[in-house]
Structure formats: C-alpha cells, structure tokens
Design an enzyme around this catalytic site. Structure first.
Site, PDB file in Angstrom:
ATOM      1  N   LYS A 181     -13.525  -0.571   6.093  1.00 55.07           N
ATOM      2  CA  LYS A 181     -14.010  -1.324   4.935  1.00 55.07           C
ATOM      3  C   LYS A 181     -15.100  -2.312   5.349  1.00 55.07           C
ATOM      4  O   LYS A 181     -16.135  -2.405   4.707  1.00 55.07           O
ATOM      5  CB  LYS A 181     -12.873  -2.100   4.278  1.00 55.07           C
ATOM      6  CG  LYS A 181     -11.552  -1.372   4.223  1.00 55.07           C
ATOM      7  CD  LYS A 181     -11.538  -0.312   3.160  1.00 55.07           C
ATOM      8  CE  LYS A 181     -10.211   0.444   3.223  1.00 55.07           C
ATOM      9  NZ  LYS A 181      -9.953   1.257   2.074  1.00 55.07           N
TER      10      LYS A 181
ATOM     11  N   TRP B 243       0.861  -1.187   0.000  1.00 53.74           N
ATOM     12  CA  TRP B 243       0.000   0.000   0.000  1.00 53.74           C
ATOM     13  C   TRP B 243       0.902   1.244   0.000  1.00 53.74           C
ATOM     14  O   TRP B 243       1.833   1.316   0.812  1.00 53.74           O
ATOM     15  CB  TRP B 243      -0.880  -0.046   1.252  1.00 53.74           C
ATOM     16  CG  TRP B 243      -1.891   1.044   1.336  1.00 53.74           C
ATOM     17  CD1 TRP B 243      -2.747   1.451   0.374  1.00 53.74           C
ATOM     18  CD2 TRP B 243      -2.162   1.856   2.485  1.00 53.74           C
ATOM     19  NE1 TRP B 243      -3.541   2.461   0.840  1.00 53.74           N
ATOM     20  CE2 TRP B 243      -3.202   2.739   2.134  1.00 53.74           C
ATOM     21  CE3 TRP B 243      -1.630   1.920   3.771  1.00 53.74           C
ATOM     22  CZ2 TRP B 243      -3.718   3.677   3.021  1.00 53.74           C
ATOM     23  CZ3 TRP B 243      -2.138   2.852   4.658  1.00 53.74           C
ATOM     24  CH2 TRP B 243      -3.177   3.716   4.275  1.00 53.74           C
TER      25      TRP B 243
ATOM     26  N   ASP C 133      -1.042  -5.497   9.300  1.00 53.06           N
ATOM     27  CA  ASP C 133      -2.038  -4.529   8.831  1.00 53.06           C
ATOM     28  C   ASP C 133      -3.278  -5.335   8.430  1.00 53.06           C
ATOM     29  O   ASP C 133      -3.266  -6.053   7.423  1.00 53.06           O
ATOM     30  CB  ASP C 133      -1.464  -3.758   7.625  1.00 53.06           C
ATOM     31  CG  ASP C 133      -2.413  -2.669   7.120  1.00 53.06           C
ATOM     32  OD1 ASP C 133      -3.534  -2.555   7.645  1.00 53.06           O
ATOM     33  OD2 ASP C 133      -2.017  -1.939   6.186  1.00 53.06           O
TER      34      ASP C 133
ATOM     35  N   ALA D  57      -6.846  -4.746   7.433  1.00 53.27           N
ATOM     36  CA  ALA D  57      -7.765  -3.679   7.052  1.00 53.27           C
ATOM     37  C   ALA D  57      -8.992  -4.173   6.292  1.00 53.27           C
ATOM     38  O   ALA D  57      -9.897  -3.390   6.013  1.00 53.27           O
ATOM     39  CB  ALA D  57      -7.028  -2.639   6.203  1.00 53.27           C
TER      40      ALA D  57
HETATM   41  C1  LMR Z   1      -6.948   2.157  -0.880  1.00 53.86           C
HETATM   42  O1  LMR Z   1      -5.874   1.544  -0.852  1.00 53.86           O
HETATM   43  O2  LMR Z   1      -7.522   2.457  -1.937  1.00 53.86           O
HETATM   44  C2  LMR Z   1      -7.603   2.552   0.395  1.00 53.86           C
HETATM   45  O3  LMR Z   1      -6.943   1.994   1.477  1.00 53.86           O
HETATM   46  C3  LMR Z   1      -7.811   4.001   0.511  1.00 53.86           C
HETATM   47  C4  LMR Z   1      -6.573   4.756   0.856  1.00 53.86           C
HETATM   48  O4  LMR Z   1      -6.582   5.464   1.874  1.00 53.86           O
HETATM   49  O5  LMR Z   1      -5.574   4.690   0.113  1.00 53.86           O
END
Ligand code: LMR
Length: 389
Positions: free
Chosen positions: A242, A126, A207, A209
């Site tokens: 989410k 991410w 993590d 999420a």
């Molecule tokens: C994403 O990866 O699209 C989500 O977790 C939103 C974000 O905050 O980046």
C-alpha cells in the site's frame, strides 16, 4: 481424487473488483478493495517507483536466485522506517510475498514454536486473518474490539482478553489504520497494552500494512515501536504493497524481535526454512524497487512526499464527509483508508443496485475510492437508502 472437494465461494471482497468493472453506469463509485486512488480515480504507479524501475532496467545484470530470505538489503533498509532507531541484533527479518505472505509465515513460525497456540483476535478484523490462523493449526480466540453501531473502540475488551491470557498465547494487533474499522489505539493505550502484555507474558503479532496512510510514517509506527521497546518478543508482518503502491508485485517482510541475538538467529533460520517449503524464495522485483528507492536520498524524499500527499487526500475525503453529514463526523477522527458503516445488508445491496456504490458486505468503505467531488453524491446515496437513520 477431487470428488471429495466442495465448491468454495469466491472471496467476496475480491469478487467486487469484477462486479464493479462490468457495471456500465456513469459515476459508479468503488469503495471495495483496499487500493489507493488519486483525485482522478486512478491507482497510479508512484513517481519514485517509476524512477526506481528505470534504474533497475538499466543496471540489473542478473535475475539469478537470491535465497529463501529474499533481498536482505531491502529487509535492512526498511528497518529504520519500521523501528525508528537501529533495533539491534535482536531483530531479524526475511522478505515475504506481500503482507499476506508475512502473516502466513508468521503464523507458521508460531505454530512451529508452539503447535496449536492460541491467537487472540479482536473483531471485526481483516477477513483473511482468521483463515490464515486456522490454516496453520493455531487456535483462534475472538474478542470484541470495535462496535460498529456506536463506532467505539473497545479497549476494555482487549485488555480483558489479554489479561486472561498467558505465556504461549499470542495477540494479533493492527499496527495502524485498522482494517476495517479505521480505529487505532492512542499512545496511552499502546503504553498500557505494552505493560499488560509484559505482565502476562503474551506475545504480540503486529499486522503493519498501511504505515504512512494514517497519521504519517512516524506516528503510524509508534505503537509497534512501543511494543518493541518494552517486550522480549514481538512478531511483525509488514507490507509495502500500500505505502509504495506495489500491490500486485507482492512486497512484504516478516520481522521478529527475539530475547537475544542468538535466539534471533534461530528464529531467522526457521523463517527461512518455512519460506523454502512455501515459495522457495519470494518474488524479487517489488522488493528491488523498494530497495532502490531507499538506497537513494532523492528517491526516498520523493516517495515520502508522495505518501504524505496520499494520506492528505484520504484525510480530505474524511473531512468532506464529516462536513457534508455531521452525523458521520466520527469518520474524520478515524485513520487510514477504511471505515465500517453500520449499514444493513439490504442497504448495502441497494447502494450497489440502485446507486452504483460498491462496498464490502460488512459495510466497510475504502475512503480512497472517493474523490472530494464525489462526496455529495455518496452522502445522497446513503440518505436515499435511509442512512444515517
Ligand atoms: C483489503 O483489505 O481490501 C486489502 O488488504 C486487499 C485484500 O487482499 O483483501
């Protein structure tokens, strides 16, 4: 004062929200930011959440301060969902503003415990992980995790990285529904990793999420639970944004497993002190909604059913893509809302400008942005830009 500052680029992923909104074309497809959409293309408020908001409207008598730990009833009610059986007094937690707040607080806790500690991170990951780690003065150590070209998870590279690490080092892991690859460890790999972490004395920072949006609530927590069973210390950044559809309410929690109950209390006092200098106390409304859902058997059952339906819909989209384009069959074996396609920057640009298909510049797609009925158009747009080759 400010002349020393240089212009910062807007977050590329979040910038897509505006670009998509301003595109007037019919049939445009938003596979960008990670929000769930239903079969009408909407991101609805879950029925269990609406009902809980009604209860709160009727019953709340104050909005007075809580404290830097936030709503500790929320933190406790979430524990069985995350940990399964009662995790006991070695596990402590505080409420945080979303999963990002939990990651930031966790990174600051690590930096307070071990300034400059090394955090192993598998790539791709991410885009917010690396900046958060660096911002807290921790050292980022990247290793391969997933090969986009072959769509293979590189478990060997993860074990090599952890095998070369030692006490005081940390490894950041995606608990489930890997963002952006959709590739998760299987049970045997979690077992092997837990043994290796124990042998090397490396601390996992998980993590988590997207629990419930992959294989289901229980299965998605299996890896995290294995680490908690096997290891003396684990840090978990949890998000309800989410799986309760509470995105902008920012609902998360940071949990730590410590060596014993006394160490856990010390960790918790550090979490509270760090929260106090960051946000003083987290926003309450979203956590109060989750607490209200989890305090009520019927609302909990409703939430679980809605979450199951969300997961089923994403799985149906994955299956539809695999059926429409057998060369993308791997997507049906991946988990959660995201997969990353080996598209070139030029193909990604053409998908947006020529076909109104919006996705992250990395080739990450949010499968929940598609309805099953959109799949033929999506696969045709891919073919029109020459993918898969
Ligand atoms: C994403 O990866 O699209 C989500 O977790 C939103 C974000 O905050 O980046």
């Amino acid at each position: 004062m400010f002349e020393t500052l240089t212009e910062q680029p807007a977050d590329a992923l979040l910038a897509l929200i505006g670009l998509f909104r301003d595109d007037p074309r019919q049939g445009k497809l938003d596979l960008g930011v990670g929000v769930y959409r239903d079969d009408t293309g909407a991101t609805p408020i879950m029925k269990a959440v609406k009902a809980a908001e009604g209860v709160l409207l009727e019953t709340r008598t104050t909005k007075s301060y809580l404290g830097p730990e936030g709503d500790l009833v929320f933190v406790d009610l979430l524990k069985p969902i995350v940990f399964g059986a009662d995790p006991g007094e070695r596990v402590v937690g505080v409420q945080t503003p979303g999963g990002t707040g939990a990651l930031r607080l966790g990174a600051e806790l690590l930096a307070a415990a071990r300034p400059g500690a090394r955090v192993l991170v598998g790539t791709p990951t991410w885009p917010n992980h690396a900046p958060i780690i660096r911002a807290t003065g921790l050292e980022l150590a990247l290793h391969p995790f997933f090969d986009v070209a072959t769509q293979r998870l590189d478990f060997a590279a993860l074990t090599v990285a952890v095998g070369a690490a030692g006490p005081g080092d940390v490894v950041l892991l995606h608990g489930c529904c890997h963002n952006p690859a959709g590739a998760d460890l299987d049970d045997a790999e979690w077992d092997e990793l837990a043994e290796l972490l124990a042998a090397r004395g490396v601390t996992p920072f998980v993590d988590l999420a997207y629990q419930g949006l992959g294989r289901g609530l229980e299965a998605d927590a299996r890896g995290t639970r294995r680490l908690v069973e096997r290891l003396p210390e684990v840090l978990i950044a949890y998000s309800c944004d989410k799986n309760f559809g509470l995105y902008r309410e920012r609902v998360g929690a940071l949990y730590a497993l410590a060596a014993d109950a006394a160490a856990a209390e010390t960790v918790k006092s550090n979490m509270a002190a760090l929260a106090r200098v960051n946000w003083s106390m987290p926003p309450d409304h979203g956590a109060a909604i989750v607490r209200t859902v989890l305090e009520d058997g019927e609302l909990t059952a409703l939430w679980r059913a809605e979450l199951l339906e969300m997961g089923d819909r994403v799985r149906a989209v994955r299956a539809a893509i695999a059926a429409a384009e057998p060369r993308l069959a791997v997507l049906a074996r991946q988990q959660g809302m995201f997969s990353t396609l080996p598209l070139t920057p030029e193909q990604i640009r053409r998908l947006r400008t020529d076909h109104a298909v919006y996705m992250a510049g990395s080739g990450r797609i949010n499968l929940a942005g598609l309805r099953v009925g959109d799949v033929p158009a999506f696969v045709e747009a891919l073919a029109a830009v020459g993918f898969p080759g």
